[in-house]
Write an enzyme that holds these catalytic residues in place. Structure first.
Site, short mmCIF file in Angstrom:
data_model
loop_
_atom_site.label_atom_id
_atom_site.label_comp_id
_atom_site.label_asym_id
_atom_site.label_seq_id
_atom_site.Cartn_x
_atom_site.Cartn_y
_atom_site.Cartn_z
N LYS A 1 17.22 -44.69 20.81
CA LYS A 1 16.24 -43.64 19.90
C LYS A 1 16.71 -42.14 20.05
CE LYS A 1 12.18 -41.81 21.74
NZ LYS A 1 12.04 -40.34 21.97
N ASN A 2 16.98 -41.77 21.39
CA ASN A 2 17.30 -40.46 21.53
C ASN A 2 18.75 -40.22 21.25
OD1 ASN A 2 14.69 -39.62 22.28
ND2 ASN A 2 15.12 -39.90 24.41
N CYS B 1 3.50 -30.90 23.89
CA CYS B 1 3.15 -32.37 23.83
C CYS B 1 2.46 -32.91 25.27
CB CYS B 1 4.19 -33.51 23.63
SG CYS B 1 5.47 -33.47 24.67
N ARG C 1 7.01 -27.57 26.60
CA ARG C 1 8.33 -27.76 25.72
C ARG C 1 8.61 -26.75 24.65
NH1 ARG C 1 8.80 -34.17 24.39
NH2 ARG C 1 10.95 -33.46 24.56
N PRO C 2 8.97 -25.43 25.47
CA PRO C 2 9.52 -24.48 24.50
C PRO C 2 10.89 -24.63 23.94
CG PRO C 2 10.00 -24.13 27.03
CD PRO C 2 9.00 -25.31 26.90
N ASP D 1 12.75 -39.46 32.04
CA ASP D 1 11.81 -40.59 31.48
C ASP D 1 11.70 -41.97 32.11
OD1 ASP D 1 12.20 -38.51 29.25
OD2 ASP D 1 13.82 -39.73 28.18
N ARG E 1 6.62 -45.51 19.66
CA ARG E 1 7.50 -44.20 19.01
C ARG E 1 9.08 -44.66 19.58
NH1 ARG E 1 5.90 -39.50 21.99
NH2 ARG E 1 8.00 -38.97 21.42
C1 EPZ Z 1 15.03 -34.97 25.38
O1 EPZ Z 1 14.11 -33.89 25.08
C2 EPZ Z 1 14.49 -36.17 25.10
N1 EPZ Z 1 14.29 -36.27 23.68
C3 EPZ Z 1 13.46 -36.53 25.94
O2 EPZ Z 1 13.19 -37.84 25.97
C4 EPZ Z 1 13.86 -36.42 27.41
O3 EPZ Z 1 12.70 -36.37 28.17
C5 EPZ Z 1 14.65 -35.15 27.79
O4 EPZ Z 1 15.72 -34.93 26.75
C6 EPZ Z 1 15.06 -34.83 29.22
O5 EPZ Z 1 16.13 -35.78 29.48
C7 EPZ Z 1 15.33 -36.44 22.79
O6 EPZ Z 1 16.29 -36.61 23.13
C8 EPZ Z 1 14.78 -36.79 21.60
P1 EPZ Z 1 15.38 -30.91 27.10
P2 EPZ Z 1 14.40 -32.50 25.16
O7 EPZ Z 1 15.37 -29.70 26.14
O8 EPZ Z 1 15.90 -32.26 24.24
C9 EPZ Z 1 13.02 -26.92 29.21
C10 EPZ Z 1 11.32 -39.85 25.73
O9 EPZ Z 1 10.38 -40.02 26.38
N2 EPZ Z 1 13.31 -26.33 27.74
O10 EPZ Z 1 16.38 -31.49 28.05
O11 EPZ Z 1 13.28 -31.75 24.41
C11 EPZ Z 1 12.03 -28.14 28.88
O12 EPZ Z 1 10.64 -27.45 28.70
C12 EPZ Z 1 11.74 -38.20 25.73
O13 EPZ Z 1 12.24 -40.30 25.10
C13 EPZ Z 1 13.16 -24.78 27.78
O14 EPZ Z 1 12.69 -24.40 28.82
O15 EPZ Z 1 14.36 -32.04 26.70
C14 EPZ Z 1 12.37 -29.16 29.92
O16 EPZ Z 1 11.53 -28.69 31.25
C15 EPZ Z 1 10.62 -37.42 25.89
N3 EPZ Z 1 13.45 -24.34 26.68
C16 EPZ Z 1 13.77 -28.95 30.27
O17 EPZ Z 1 14.32 -28.02 29.61
C17 EPZ Z 1 14.10 -25.05 25.49
O18 EPZ Z 1 14.48 -24.30 24.73
C18 EPZ Z 1 14.30 -30.24 29.59
O19 EPZ Z 1 14.20 -30.37 28.27
C19 EPZ Z 1 14.50 -26.51 25.73
C20 EPZ Z 1 13.94 -27.02 27.03
#
Ligand code: EPZ
Length: 415
Positions: free
Chosen positions: A21-22, A114, A119-120, A301, A395
């Protein structure tokens, strides 16, 4: 909706893995970049994917399912994403880049935090500013302007921000260089999709990606990559419940860190080009200490699933969560109620493996992977457990109960 699980049954047989899904979510967002039809094969009808299709349809897209393929056409779209939709699914943030690139305007409600953390989206917005967007944030996020190429340095290799910026830069005739990109397999799959749509991209799958976009991109037929997190769920489920399972239709190269960790932990752990064979007859060993990290490190994950499986491992395990601050707490308390010897200290959990967990009739999924972790813990626990709020699990898992039943688990769904 809840799962009722009568634990203690070994899992024997095949557990097939579908599309990730991702991978499908950003691919759906990518369909916004062209007026032509996009076909995405190998999609599981999990609720996050259905919700994302719904959002696109509410913006004016036409879509239909043909078996496991989504056919989507975004000829006429609106740039205002309604608030009631966006709150439902975080992945709608992926639409900011493509809609801005295509229309020079997008206005969307901010996706909130969430259960796994705040999640900024600052990395997404900083990058879009570098690509020409004038961004205003109040109740909604609004991006206006004309997309242009630029150098963009991501302060952290965020998966979603990398995907957003790749899509945005691909619909612009200038050159963009993205530094410190995420290299997850789902990002690489999106990069390849953009190339098939006409963009020139160099450095695919690496942290420095150069994009020479196009004014117009064309339609494409793509296939989502197998879901590495679902594959790991089946692997950890076998460790929890015991048994002899073939996890098929997966790509073990996408979770090589996990394979290295588990190869000496159980009776058999063998990887093939598209399958993993795992046998657990005797108690499994601890993996030792694990720290979550960006790809190719140990995926966040998989962390809740690992923690569940280590509760009954022989030995001590320490797991440190580096990406999402709330991912350890909720489940640890629930595992404790099942008899696990587990202590949380900030973003680190320490587990002293016990021989068996006991069932609990009051487990509650608070997020997707945490919920799946409770299900696999219950599979290995003696007696009947209940996992409430199972909609979180839907989900990202399509009919998990049927896949588990097929290999001998005693699991049912109640409303
Ligand atoms: C993706 O989320 C996945 N979701 C998540 O899967 C997964 O846990 C995550 O990547 C990490 O691998 C999808 O692909 C739809 P990130 P994403 O931006 O893109 C910080 C699941 O269970 N950050 O790589 O939202 C953030 O807070 C899920 O399937 C900022 O600070 O993750 C985190 O600490 C949940 N500012 C880190 O970066 C930003 O603008 C990684 O987040 C963006 C992120």
């Amino acid at each position: 909706m809840k799962f009722r699980i009568n634990g203690g049954k070994s899992l024997i047989g095949e557990m097939p893995v579908g599309g990730a899904k991702n991978c499908v979510l950003p691919m759906l967002a990518c369909s916004v970049l062209t007026e032509d039809t996009v076909i995405i094969e190998n999609c599981e009808k999990v609720s996050d994917v259905l919700d994302m299709v719904d959002i696109l349809v509410s913006l004016g897209a036409e879509s239909e399912w043909q078996g496991n393929s989504v056919v989507i056409n975004c000829r006429h779209l609106d740039g205002d994403i309604a608030c009631d939709k966006v709150g439902k699914i975080r992945a709608s943030v992926f639409l900011l880049g493509p809609l801005f690139a295509r229309y020079g305007y997008v206005n969307a409600c901010l996706p909130g935090g969430c259960a796994i953390g705040s999640r900024p989206i600052d990395i997404h917005l900083d990058g879009l500013r570098r690509l020409g967007a004038e961004v205003t944030v109040d109740d909604t996020v609004c991006c206006r302007g004309q997309v242009h190429g630029n150098d963009v340095y991501l302060r952290f290799p965020s998966v979603g921000a990398t995907e957003n910026l790749l899509m945005c830069a691909s619909l612009c005739e200038e050159t963009t260089v993205l530094y410190n990109c995420a290299c997850e397999p789902e990002v690489t799959a999106l990069e390849k999709m953009l190339v098939s749509m006409g963009a020139e991209i160099y450095g695919i799958g690496t942290p420095v990606v150069t994009i020479r976009g196009r004014k117009k991109l064309h339609g494409v037929r793509v296939r989502a990559i197998p879901d590495r997190i679902v594959a790991s769920t089946y692997i950890f489920a076998t460790l929890c419940a015991g048994g002899d399972v073939w996890v098929t239709g997966c790509n073990p190269r996408h979770f090589s860190r996990l394979n290295r960790m588990l190869k000496d932990c159980t009776d058999t752990y063998r990887t093939y080009s598209d399958a993993v064979h795992i046998v657990k007859k005797h108690r499994h060993k601890s993996t030792g200490n694990v720290i979550t990290a960006v790809y190719p490190g140990f995926a966040t994950d998989m962390q809740p699933l690992l923690v569940a499986a280590m509760c009954t491992a022989d030995g001590k395990t320490a797991v440190t969560e580096k990406l999402f601050e709330n991912r350890l707490k909720a489940n640890s308390l629930q595992l404790k109620s099942m008899g696990a010897d587990i202590t949380v200290n900030g973003n680190r959990v320490t587990i002293n493996g016990v021989a068996k967990l006991k069932a609990s009739d009051n487990l509650c999924a608070t997020d997707l992977r945490g919920g799946a972790a409770l299900v696999i813990a219950a599979l290995g626990a003696e007696g009947e457990s209940t996992v409430n709020n199972a909609h979180h699990i839907e989900r990202g898992y399509f009919r998990l109960q049927d896949i588990l039943k097929n290999v001998g688990a005693d699991i049912s769904v109640c409303e």
